[in-house]
Design a protein around this motif. Structure first.
Motif, PDB file in Angstrom:
ATOM      1  N   ARG A   1      -6.171  59.942   9.253  1.00 39.70           N
ATOM      2  CA  ARG A   1      -6.479  58.650   8.655  1.00 39.70           C
ATOM      3  C   ARG A   1      -5.268  57.987   8.034  1.00 39.70           C
ATOM      4  O   ARG A   1      -4.367  58.636   7.529  1.00 39.70           O
ATOM      5  CB  ARG A   1      -7.544  58.833   7.579  1.00 39.70           C
ATOM      6  CG  ARG A   1      -8.870  59.167   8.202  1.00 39.70           C
ATOM      7  CD  ARG A   1      -9.957  58.904   7.244  1.00 39.70           C
ATOM      8  NE  ARG A   1     -10.677  60.155   7.057  1.00 39.70           N
ATOM      9  CZ  ARG A   1     -11.440  60.436   6.057  1.00 39.70           C
ATOM     10  NH1 ARG A   1     -11.622  59.576   5.097  1.00 39.70           N
ATOM     11  NH2 ARG A   1     -12.052  61.578   5.968  1.00 39.70           N
ATOM     12  N   MET A   2      -5.291  56.669   8.045  1.00 45.47           N
ATOM     13  CA  MET A   2      -4.220  55.887   7.447  1.00 45.47           C
ATOM     14  C   MET A   2      -4.474  55.728   5.949  1.00 45.47           C
ATOM     15  O   MET A   2      -5.594  55.897   5.476  1.00 45.47           O
ATOM     16  CB  MET A   2      -4.183  54.493   8.075  1.00 45.47           C
ATOM     17  CG  MET A   2      -3.799  54.491   9.521  1.00 45.47           C
ATOM     18  SD  MET A   2      -3.650  52.812  10.142  1.00 45.47           S
ATOM     19  CE  MET A   2      -5.343  52.402  10.413  1.00 45.47           C
ATOM     20  N   SER A   3      -3.420  55.360   5.244  1.00 45.72           N
ATOM     21  CA  SER A   3      -3.575  55.065   3.825  1.00 45.72           C
ATOM     22  C   SER A   3      -4.431  53.815   3.668  1.00 45.72           C
ATOM     23  O   SER A   3      -4.597  53.036   4.607  1.00 45.72           O
ATOM     24  CB  SER A   3      -2.209  54.839   3.180  1.00 45.72           C
ATOM     25  OG  SER A   3      -1.692  53.583   3.590  1.00 45.72           O
ATOM     26  N   GLU A   4      -4.934  53.607   2.465  1.00 40.79           N
ATOM     27  CA  GLU A   4      -5.756  52.418   2.203  1.00 40.79           C
ATOM     28  C   GLU A   4      -4.954  51.145   2.459  1.00 40.79           C
ATOM     29  O   GLU A   4      -5.459  50.177   3.007  1.00 40.79           O
ATOM     30  CB  GLU A   4      -6.270  52.442   0.769  1.00 40.79           C
ATOM     31  CG  GLU A   4      -7.264  51.343   0.484  1.00 40.79           C
ATOM     32  CD  GLU A   4      -7.886  51.423  -0.896  1.00 40.79           C
ATOM     33  OE1 GLU A   4      -8.318  50.372  -1.378  1.00 40.79           O
ATOM     34  OE2 GLU A   4      -7.935  52.526  -1.476  1.00 40.79           O
ATOM     35  N   GLU A   5      -3.670  51.157   2.077  1.00 46.85           N
ATOM     36  CA  GLU A   5      -2.834  49.974   2.285  1.00 46.85           C
ATOM     37  C   GLU A   5      -2.642  49.686   3.775  1.00 46.85           C
ATOM     38  O   GLU A   5      -2.758  48.543   4.224  1.00 46.85           O
ATOM     39  CB  GLU A   5      -1.472  50.163   1.623  1.00 46.85           C
ATOM     40  CG  GLU A   5      -0.589  48.931   1.723  1.00 46.85           C
ATOM     41  CD  GLU A   5       0.755  49.112   1.026  1.00 46.85           C
ATOM     42  OE1 GLU A   5       1.686  48.396   1.407  1.00 46.85           O
ATOM     43  OE2 GLU A   5       0.859  49.955   0.117  1.00 46.85           O
ATOM     44  N   GLU A   6      -2.368  50.737   4.568  1.00 47.48           N
ATOM     45  CA  GLU A   6      -2.215  50.559   6.017  1.00 47.48           C
ATOM     46  C   GLU A   6      -3.506  50.026   6.629  1.00 47.48           C
ATOM     47  O   GLU A   6      -3.492  49.126   7.462  1.00 47.48           O
ATOM     48  CB  GLU A   6      -1.862  51.885   6.698  1.00 47.48           C
ATOM     49  CG  GLU A   6      -0.468  52.395   6.409  1.00 47.48           C
ATOM     50  CD  GLU A   6      -0.260  53.797   6.947  1.00 47.48           C
ATOM     51  OE1 GLU A   6       0.750  53.998   7.638  1.00 47.48           O
ATOM     52  OE2 GLU A   6      -1.104  54.687   6.700  1.00 47.48           O
ATOM     53  N   THR A   7      -4.629  50.589   6.199  1.00 46.26           N
ATOM     54  CA  THR A   7      -5.931  50.167   6.705  1.00 46.26           C
ATOM     55  C   THR A   7      -6.167  48.704   6.374  1.00 46.26           C
ATOM     56  O   THR A   7      -6.589  47.924   7.230  1.00 46.26           O
ATOM     57  CB  THR A   7      -7.057  51.033   6.093  1.00 46.26           C
ATOM     58  OG1 THR A   7      -6.804  52.398   6.404  1.00 46.26           O
ATOM     59  CG2 THR A   7      -8.414  50.639   6.627  1.00 46.26           C
ATOM     60  N   SER A   8      -5.866  48.318   5.148  1.00 46.24           N
ATOM     61  CA  SER A   8      -6.051  46.940   4.713  1.00 46.24           C
ATOM     62  C   SER A   8      -5.227  45.982   5.575  1.00 46.24           C
ATOM     63  O   SER A   8      -5.730  44.946   6.022  1.00 46.24           O
ATOM     64  CB  SER A   8      -5.611  46.842   3.251  1.00 46.24           C
ATOM     65  OG  SER A   8      -6.263  45.803   2.617  1.00 46.24           O
ATOM     66  N   GLN A   9      -3.980  46.345   5.832  1.00 49.71           N
ATOM     67  CA  GLN A   9      -3.117  45.491   6.653  1.00 49.71           C
ATOM     68  C   GLN A   9      -3.668  45.369   8.077  1.00 49.71           C
ATOM     69  O   GLN A   9      -3.660  44.281   8.654  1.00 49.71           O
ATOM     70  CB  GLN A   9      -1.691  46.051   6.686  1.00 49.71           C
ATOM     71  CG  GLN A   9      -0.976  45.941   5.358  1.00 49.71           C
ATOM     72  CD  GLN A   9       0.325  46.723   5.326  1.00 49.71           C
ATOM     73  OE1 GLN A   9       0.653  47.481   6.238  1.00 49.71           O
ATOM     74  NE2 GLN A   9       1.079  46.555   4.242  1.00 49.71           N
ATOM     75  N   MET A  10      -4.117  46.477   8.649  1.00 45.09           N
ATOM     76  CA  MET A  10      -4.628  46.470  10.014  1.00 45.09           C
ATOM     77  C   MET A  10      -5.902  45.630  10.110  1.00 45.09           C
ATOM     78  O   MET A  10      -6.087  44.884  11.064  1.00 45.09           O
ATOM     79  CB  MET A  10      -4.889  47.896  10.513  1.00 45.09           C
ATOM     80  CG  MET A  10      -3.633  48.746  10.623  1.00 45.09           C
ATOM     81  SD  MET A  10      -2.321  48.045  11.650  1.00 45.09           S
ATOM     82  CE  MET A  10      -3.066  48.149  13.246  1.00 45.09           C
ATOM     83  N   ILE A  11      -6.792  45.756   9.120  1.00 48.80           N
ATOM     84  CA  ILE A  11      -8.042  44.980   9.121  1.00 48.80           C
ATOM     85  C   ILE A  11      -7.719  43.486   9.037  1.00 48.80           C
ATOM     86  O   ILE A  11      -8.280  42.678   9.779  1.00 48.80           O
ATOM     87  CB  ILE A  11      -8.961  45.395   7.946  1.00 48.80           C
ATOM     88  CG1 ILE A  11      -9.393  46.840   8.083  1.00 48.80           C
ATOM     89  CG2 ILE A  11     -10.150  44.458   7.831  1.00 48.80           C
ATOM     90  CD1 ILE A  11     -10.497  47.091   9.054  1.00 48.80           C
ATOM     91  N   GLN A  12      -6.800  43.125   8.148  1.00 47.08           N
ATOM     92  CA  GLN A  12      -6.421  41.715   8.020  1.00 47.08           C
ATOM     93  C   GLN A  12      -5.881  41.181   9.346  1.00 47.08           C
ATOM     94  O   GLN A  12      -6.213  40.073   9.765  1.00 47.08           O
ATOM     95  CB  GLN A  12      -5.368  41.525   6.919  1.00 47.08           C
ATOM     96  CG  GLN A  12      -5.915  41.668   5.526  1.00 47.08           C
ATOM     97  CD  GLN A  12      -6.973  40.637   5.188  1.00 47.08           C
ATOM     98  OE1 GLN A  12      -7.000  39.549   5.736  1.00 47.08           O
ATOM     99  NE2 GLN A  12      -7.864  40.990   4.291  1.00 47.08           N
TER     100      GLN A  12
END
Length: 95
Positions: free
Chosen positions: A72-83
């Motif tokens: 799994r990615m970090s929360e920050e990486e996930t947030s960037q990818m979702i955006q």
């Protein structure tokens, strides 16, 4: 909401769930991410996810087996990818 707009909305949710799967997210992470970044109610994400699981049982069984914390990615990486995927989706919709 008419039938075609409901169908389009469900298709969008399905598309975003598929992106979550690519990013190795759990159902709960996907529900939270789509709620936070795409303003999609968790119950909608959960319902569409459940239908996808029914239609693709073998895939989801393999997916669950292969998932592990270190994938799994970090929360920050996930947030960037979702955006990014939401912005890409809205560009696709404009075409």
């Amino acid at each position: 909401m008419g039938d075609s707009s409901s169908s389009s909305y469900i298709h969008l949710v399905q598309h975003l769930i598929e992106k979550c799967l690519i990013f190795r997210m759990t159902k709960e992470e996907c529900m939270e991410a789509l709620s936070k970044h795409a303003n999609i109610k968790p119950v909608i994400t959960s319902t569409v996810w459940n239908e996808l699981e029914k239609e693709n049982k073998e895939f989801f069984e393999a997916y669950a087996e292969s998932k592990s914390k270190e994938d799994r990615m970090s929360e920050e990486e996930t947030s960037q990818m979702i955006q990014k995927m939401i912005s890409d989706s809205s560009k696709d919709s404009d075409d």
